[in-house]
Design a protein around this motif. Sequence first.
Motif, PDB file in Angstrom:
ATOM      1  N   ALA A 164     -41.894 -25.453 -18.350  1.00 26.20           N
ATOM      2  CA  ALA A 164     -41.524 -26.530 -19.158  1.00 26.20           C
ATOM      3  C   ALA A 164     -41.202 -27.592 -18.628  1.00 26.20           C
ATOM      4  CB  ALA A 164     -40.285 -25.979 -20.033  1.00 26.20           C
ATOM      5  N   GLN A 165     -41.593 -27.676 -17.506  1.00 24.55           N
ATOM      6  CA  GLN A 165     -41.566 -29.200 -16.585  1.00 24.55           C
ATOM      7  C   GLN A 165     -42.151 -30.349 -17.121  1.00 24.55           C
ATOM      8  OE1 GLN A 165     -42.185 -28.383 -11.922  1.00 24.55           O
ATOM      9  NE2 GLN A 165     -43.880 -27.113 -13.058  1.00 24.55           N
ATOM     10  N   VAL A 166     -41.971 -31.398 -16.589  1.00 28.13           N
ATOM     11  CA  VAL A 166     -42.562 -32.615 -17.044  1.00 28.13           C
ATOM     12  C   VAL A 166     -44.133 -32.525 -16.858  1.00 28.13           C
ATOM     13  CG1 VAL A 166     -40.619 -34.215 -16.396  1.00 28.13           C
ATOM     14  CG2 VAL A 166     -42.569 -33.645 -14.793  1.00 28.13           C
ATOM     15  N   THR A 167     -44.986 -33.102 -17.614  1.00 22.68           N
ATOM     16  CA  THR A 167     -46.172 -32.833 -17.784  1.00 22.68           C
ATOM     17  C   THR A 167     -46.956 -33.083 -16.382  1.00 22.68           C
ATOM     18  OG1 THR A 167     -46.256 -33.565 -20.181  1.00 22.68           O
ATOM     19  CG2 THR A 167     -48.203 -33.551 -19.224  1.00 22.68           C
ATOM     20  N   ALA A 168     -46.598 -33.975 -15.795  1.00 22.53           N
ATOM     21  CA  ALA A 168     -47.211 -34.333 -14.425  1.00 22.53           C
ATOM     22  C   ALA A 168     -47.070 -33.392 -13.599  1.00 22.53           C
ATOM     23  CB  ALA A 168     -46.729 -35.689 -14.029  1.00 22.53           C
ATOM     24  N   ALA A 169     -46.149 -32.550 -13.504  1.00 20.44           N
ATOM     25  CA  ALA A 169     -46.018 -31.474 -12.544  1.00 20.44           C
ATOM     26  C   ALA A 169     -46.369 -30.104 -12.872  1.00 20.44           C
ATOM     27  CB  ALA A 169     -44.491 -31.262 -12.341  1.00 20.44           C
ATOM     28  N   ARG A 170     -46.857 -30.000 -14.205  1.00 17.34           N
ATOM     29  CA  ARG A 170     -47.375 -28.786 -14.899  1.00 17.34           C
ATOM     30  C   ARG A 170     -48.606 -28.173 -14.295  1.00 17.34           C
ATOM     31  NH1 ARG A 170     -46.300 -29.628 -20.429  1.00 17.34           N
ATOM     32  NH2 ARG A 170     -44.257 -29.308 -19.605  1.00 17.34           N
ATOM     33  N   GLU A 171     -49.584 -29.020 -14.342  1.00 16.44           N
ATOM     34  CA  GLU A 171     -50.846 -28.661 -13.913  1.00 16.44           C
ATOM     35  C   GLU A 171     -50.898 -27.849 -12.502  1.00 16.44           C
ATOM     36  OE1 GLU A 171     -55.110 -30.698 -12.550  1.00 16.44           O
ATOM     37  OE2 GLU A 171     -53.805 -31.852 -13.722  1.00 16.44           O
ATOM     38  N   GLN A 172     -50.438 -28.296 -11.595  1.00 16.17           N
ATOM     39  CA  GLN A 172     -50.434 -27.742 -10.029  1.00 16.17           C
ATOM     40  C   GLN A 172     -49.712 -26.309 -10.185  1.00 16.17           C
ATOM     41  OE1 GLN A 172     -52.382 -28.442  -7.464  1.00 16.17           O
ATOM     42  NE2 GLN A 172     -51.712 -26.090  -6.945  1.00 16.17           N
ATOM     43  N   ALA A 173     -48.540 -26.331 -10.993  1.00 18.77           N
ATOM     44  CA  ALA A 173     -47.774 -25.108 -11.010  1.00 18.77           C
ATOM     45  C   ALA A 173     -48.575 -24.184 -11.589  1.00 18.77           C
ATOM     46  CB  ALA A 173     -46.464 -25.299 -11.824  1.00 18.77           C
ATOM     47  N   LEU A 174     -49.407 -24.316 -12.883  1.00 19.34           N
ATOM     48  CA  LEU A 174     -50.086 -23.566 -13.616  1.00 19.34           C
ATOM     49  C   LEU A 174     -51.048 -22.811 -12.626  1.00 19.34           C
ATOM     50  CD1 LEU A 174     -50.135 -24.979 -17.127  1.00 19.34           C
ATOM     51  CD2 LEU A 174     -48.639 -23.060 -16.230  1.00 19.34           C
ATOM     52  N   LYS A 201     -50.322 -14.328 -11.998  1.00 21.34           N
ATOM     53  CA  LYS A 201     -49.076 -13.956 -13.157  1.00 21.34           C
ATOM     54  C   LYS A 201     -49.835 -14.516 -14.322  1.00 21.34           C
ATOM     55  CE  LYS A 201     -46.669 -13.255  -9.398  1.00 21.34           C
ATOM     56  NZ  LYS A 201     -46.265 -12.139  -9.240  1.00 21.34           N
ATOM     57  N   ASP A 202     -49.274 -13.477 -15.400  1.00 26.10           N
ATOM     58  CA  ASP A 202     -49.464 -13.817 -16.884  1.00 26.10           C
ATOM     59  C   ASP A 202     -48.546 -15.268 -16.959  1.00 26.10           C
ATOM     60  OD1 ASP A 202     -51.065 -11.849 -17.320  1.00 26.10           O
ATOM     61  OD2 ASP A 202     -49.075 -10.834 -18.037  1.00 26.10           O
ATOM     62  N   ILE A 203     -49.251 -16.264 -17.902  1.00 28.52           N
ATOM     63  CA  ILE A 203     -48.600 -17.526 -18.015  1.00 28.52           C
ATOM     64  C   ILE A 203     -48.287 -17.741 -19.196  1.00 28.52           C
ATOM     65  CG2 ILE A 203     -49.365 -18.556 -15.630  1.00 28.52           C
ATOM     66  CD1 ILE A 203     -51.451 -20.014 -17.170  1.00 28.52           C
ATOM     67  N   TYR A 204     -47.277 -18.616 -19.672  1.00 29.29           N
ATOM     68  CA  TYR A 204     -46.868 -19.242 -20.950  1.00 29.29           C
ATOM     69  C   TYR A 204     -46.337 -20.479 -20.643  1.00 29.29           C
ATOM     70  CZ  TYR A 204     -44.808 -19.406 -25.716  1.00 29.29           C
ATOM     71  OH  TYR A 204     -44.471 -19.585 -26.887  1.00 29.29           O
ATOM     72  N   THR A 205     -46.761 -21.519 -21.448  1.00 30.09           N
ATOM     73  CA  THR A 205     -46.668 -22.807 -21.038  1.00 30.09           C
ATOM     74  C   THR A 205     -46.363 -23.815 -22.303  1.00 30.09           C
ATOM     75  OG1 THR A 205     -47.284 -24.625 -19.589  1.00 30.09           O
ATOM     76  CG2 THR A 205     -48.759 -23.491 -20.842  1.00 30.09           C
ATOM     77  N   GLU A 206     -45.385 -24.889 -21.905  1.00 32.93           N
ATOM     78  CA  GLU A 206     -45.407 -26.022 -22.781  1.00 32.93           C
ATOM     79  C   GLU A 206     -46.587 -26.726 -22.882  1.00 32.93           C
ATOM     80  OE1 GLU A 206     -43.937 -27.179 -25.253  1.00 32.93           O
ATOM     81  OE2 GLU A 206     -41.969 -26.335 -25.405  1.00 32.93           O
ATOM     82  N   LYS A 207     -46.865 -27.597 -23.808  1.00 33.88           N
ATOM     83  CA  LYS A 207     -47.776 -28.632 -23.679  1.00 33.88           C
ATOM     84  C   LYS A 207     -47.552 -29.938 -23.562  1.00 33.88           C
ATOM     85  CE  LYS A 207     -46.818 -28.254 -28.083  1.00 33.88           C
ATOM     86  NZ  LYS A 207     -45.749 -27.636 -27.501  1.00 33.88           N
ATOM     87  N   PRO A 208     -48.380 -30.956 -23.152  1.00 35.26           N
ATOM     88  CA  PRO A 208     -49.852 -30.586 -22.898  1.00 35.26           C
ATOM     89  C   PRO A 208     -49.889 -29.819 -21.679  1.00 35.26           C
ATOM     90  CG  PRO A 208     -49.222 -33.025 -22.332  1.00 35.26           C
ATOM     91  CD  PRO A 208     -48.138 -32.156 -23.160  1.00 35.26           C
ATOM     92  N   THR A 209     -51.113 -28.960 -21.396  1.00 37.76           N
ATOM     93  CA  THR A 209     -51.192 -28.184 -20.509  1.00 37.76           C
ATOM     94  C   THR A 209     -51.621 -29.197 -19.163  1.00 37.76           C
ATOM     95  OG1 THR A 209     -53.422 -27.737 -20.898  1.00 37.76           O
ATOM     96  CG2 THR A 209     -51.701 -26.078 -21.850  1.00 37.76           C
ATOM     97  N   ALA A 210     -51.917 -30.022 -19.408  1.00 39.48           N
ATOM     98  CA  ALA A 210     -52.491 -31.107 -18.277  1.00 39.48           C
ATOM     99  C   ALA A 210     -52.659 -32.390 -18.525  1.00 39.48           C
ATOM    100  CB  ALA A 210     -53.827 -30.574 -17.712  1.00 39.48           C
TER     101      ALA A 210
END
Length: 383
Positions: free
Chosen positions: A89-99, A107-116
């Motif tokens: 649930a980070q800021v969008t700009a940091a999400r892509e690399q973490a995912l 890992k199974d993943i569950y994420t807020e959006k947008p995904t990238a």
Amino acid sequence: MARKTLRIAMNGVTGRMGYRQHLVRSLLAIREEGGLDLGGGDVLWPEPVLVGRREHALKEIADRHGLTEVSTDLDAVLADDSIDIYFDAQVTAAREQALKSAIAAGKDIYTEKPTATGLGAAVELAQAARAAGIKHGVVQDKIFLPGLLKLKRLIDGGFFGQILSVRGEFGYWVFEGDWQEAQRPSWNYREQDGGGITVDMFPHWEYVLHELFGRVRTVQAHVTTHIPRRWDEKGKAYEATADDAAYGIFELDGGVVAQINSSWATRVNRDELVEFHVDGTEGSAVAGLRNCRIQHRATTPKPVWNPDLPATESFRDQWQEVPDNADFANGFRAQWELFLRHVALDEPYHWDLAAGARGVQLAELGLKAAAEGRRLDVPELAL
């Protein structure tokens, strides 16, 4: 009775949404009720591991809720074989690399959006997750709201006849931050930090329209920055480089036309912060976060236009409230429970990274349509 523990790395719980909706009202609420009933006497116990950049903030949250594990080292957490799920649930700009890192770690993943921040990256994430054989889900909370669940009940029951159009209104006034504190983080208004109401809300409108009314076929939009100057959390003025309002028109399967206005520069004169007005040949409905009102063909009045006289009737009073007929859980929690059951029991689940990519696609095409001043087709994604 057997208790199955799932350890969930939660990244971004120091933010409002990650903390209130995902941690407190979802996973901790499940724990407070003894875990998630899996049937047959088995119970799933979610064990959050809090991850982020600010250790003191993570520890404060952990101490408040009796949790024991926090970390500022995401790589170490992902390398831990005991971690089952990564949540972002980070800021969008940091999400892509973490995912990407979580997928690579299996890992199974569950994420807020947008995904990238772009469609290409969102598609790559969906493809990588599928290739890795992991389970993956994207938060699509609004279809789990009581008002929209009632609306779906009407659709499934054939109430509308042929659906003709959908009109959506979303938003409220977000204070600029000078004389009153803003209700949203300042990064939301900086394009360079991944901000903008189009990239934030169009992914929501994609799944709402797709799930309830049909796939989005075309999009045209006007986006703008109504408030060009705002003040950040430290009281420093900055230029708002991201759009704070987006006005979209979408053509759906079957010729349904949807118009949705999204704005952080509007003052609310409606019953709820988001409302969808649906018109059909047999009836109409107005659905919000919790409530839904209807007017059937047989009870539709016959207003007559006469600008020379004041209105003699209350149009709102001519609508009927749709009853609950069920107990509605918190929408975020409801989807969390479905995803946890998907992980634990392999139950069907389709709100995945492919669905997340469709949301990014619509936002990207909406911005392009606005920039070019034309209507664009929304092609099906090959995933």
